[in-house]
Write a protein that holds these residues in place. Sequence first.
Motif, PDB file in Angstrom:
ATOM      1  N   ASN A  13      47.728  67.022  26.891  1.00 17.91           N
ATOM      2  CA  ASN A  13      48.163  67.346  28.275  1.00 17.91           C
ATOM      3  C   ASN A  13      48.821  68.678  28.160  1.00 17.91           C
ATOM      4  O   ASN A  13      49.764  69.085  27.569  1.00 17.91           O
ATOM      5  N   ASP A  14      48.291  69.264  29.542  1.00 23.14           N
ATOM      6  CA  ASP A  14      48.918  70.682  29.802  1.00 23.14           C
ATOM      7  C   ASP A  14      50.570  70.361  30.049  1.00 23.14           C
ATOM      8  O   ASP A  14      50.651  69.069  30.485  1.00 23.14           O
ATOM      9  N   TYR A  15      51.262  71.326  30.480  1.00 26.02           N
ATOM     10  CA  TYR A  15      52.651  71.073  30.827  1.00 26.02           C
ATOM     11  C   TYR A  15      52.947  70.290  32.013  1.00 26.02           C
ATOM     12  O   TYR A  15      53.555  69.210  32.197  1.00 26.02           O
ATOM     13  N   PRO A  16      52.258  70.664  33.217  1.00 28.41           N
ATOM     14  CA  PRO A  16      52.096  70.237  34.343  1.00 28.41           C
ATOM     15  C   PRO A  16      51.958  68.529  34.465  1.00 28.41           C
ATOM     16  O   PRO A  16      52.683  67.693  34.928  1.00 28.41           O
ATOM     17  N   THR A  17      50.771  68.365  33.847  1.00 26.85           N
ATOM     18  CA  THR A  17      50.193  66.959  33.865  1.00 26.85           C
ATOM     19  C   THR A  17      51.199  66.202  32.791  1.00 26.85           C
ATOM     20  O   THR A  17      51.433  65.023  33.076  1.00 26.85           O
ATOM     21  N   ALA A  18      51.714  66.681  31.609  1.00 22.76           N
ATOM     22  CA  ALA A  18      52.768  65.925  30.895  1.00 22.76           C
ATOM     23  C   ALA A  18      53.915  65.541  31.522  1.00 22.76           C
ATOM     24  O   ALA A  18      54.470  64.340  31.448  1.00 22.76           O
ATOM     25  N   SER A  20      54.064  65.203  34.847  1.00 17.55           N
ATOM     26  CA  SER A  20      53.924  64.151  35.947  1.00 17.55           C
ATOM     27  C   SER A  20      53.742  62.941  35.160  1.00 17.55           C
ATOM     28  O   SER A  20      54.068  61.664  35.914  1.00 17.55           O
ATOM     29  N   ILE A  21      53.288  62.872  34.067  1.00 19.25           N
ATOM     30  CA  ILE A  21      53.158  61.333  33.301  1.00 19.25           C
ATOM     31  C   ILE A  21      54.591  60.960  33.092  1.00 19.25           C
ATOM     32  O   ILE A  21      55.020  59.902  33.390  1.00 19.25           O
ATOM     33  N   ASP A  24      56.167  59.638  36.229  1.00 12.72           N
ATOM     34  CA  ASP A  24      55.252  58.401  36.562  1.00 12.72           C
ATOM     35  C   ASP A  24      56.005  57.353  35.964  1.00 12.72           C
ATOM     36  O   ASP A  24      56.159  56.033  36.249  1.00 12.72           O
ATOM     37  N   THR A  53      57.656  68.993  37.283  1.00 11.74           N
ATOM     38  CA  THR A  53      56.922  67.942  37.655  1.00 11.74           C
ATOM     39  C   THR A  53      57.534  66.693  37.171  1.00 11.74           C
ATOM     40  O   THR A  53      56.963  65.843  37.363  1.00 11.74           O
ATOM     41  N   SER A  54      58.548  66.921  36.210  1.00 10.33           N
ATOM     42  CA  SER A  54      59.146  65.800  35.656  1.00 10.33           C
ATOM     43  C   SER A  54      60.660  65.704  36.130  1.00 10.33           C
ATOM     44  O   SER A  54      60.933  64.879  37.374  1.00 10.33           O
TER      45      SER A  54
END
Length: 91
Positions: A13-18, A20-21, A24, A53-54
């Motif tokens: 994953n890219d940094y923003p997606t990671a 967000s995961i 979540d 995002t985390s």
Amino acid sequence: MCTISINSLLIDNDYPTAGSILYDQIIANYDCEDHFNLDLKDVEMLPSMFLNTSLGKLINEKGKISLRKIRFINLTKSQADRIKDYVTKIS
């Protein structure tokens, strides 16, 4: 106690997606876990794109007190300094 490998989130994953995961996963278990171990083994960087995002989103939603549930393992001094600086700046 829940242990989350940050490196495993970053692999595909890219940094923003990671980020967000990670957010979540924490939110999904926030009320039923005493704390979360965030394992930073083999993590080279913690850029703002990941932290926004985390941890940033967690702090915005639950307040700084939510960080009391977070424990970092396999944390280097530079990672600790980076997280401390980030949290200080968003407050």
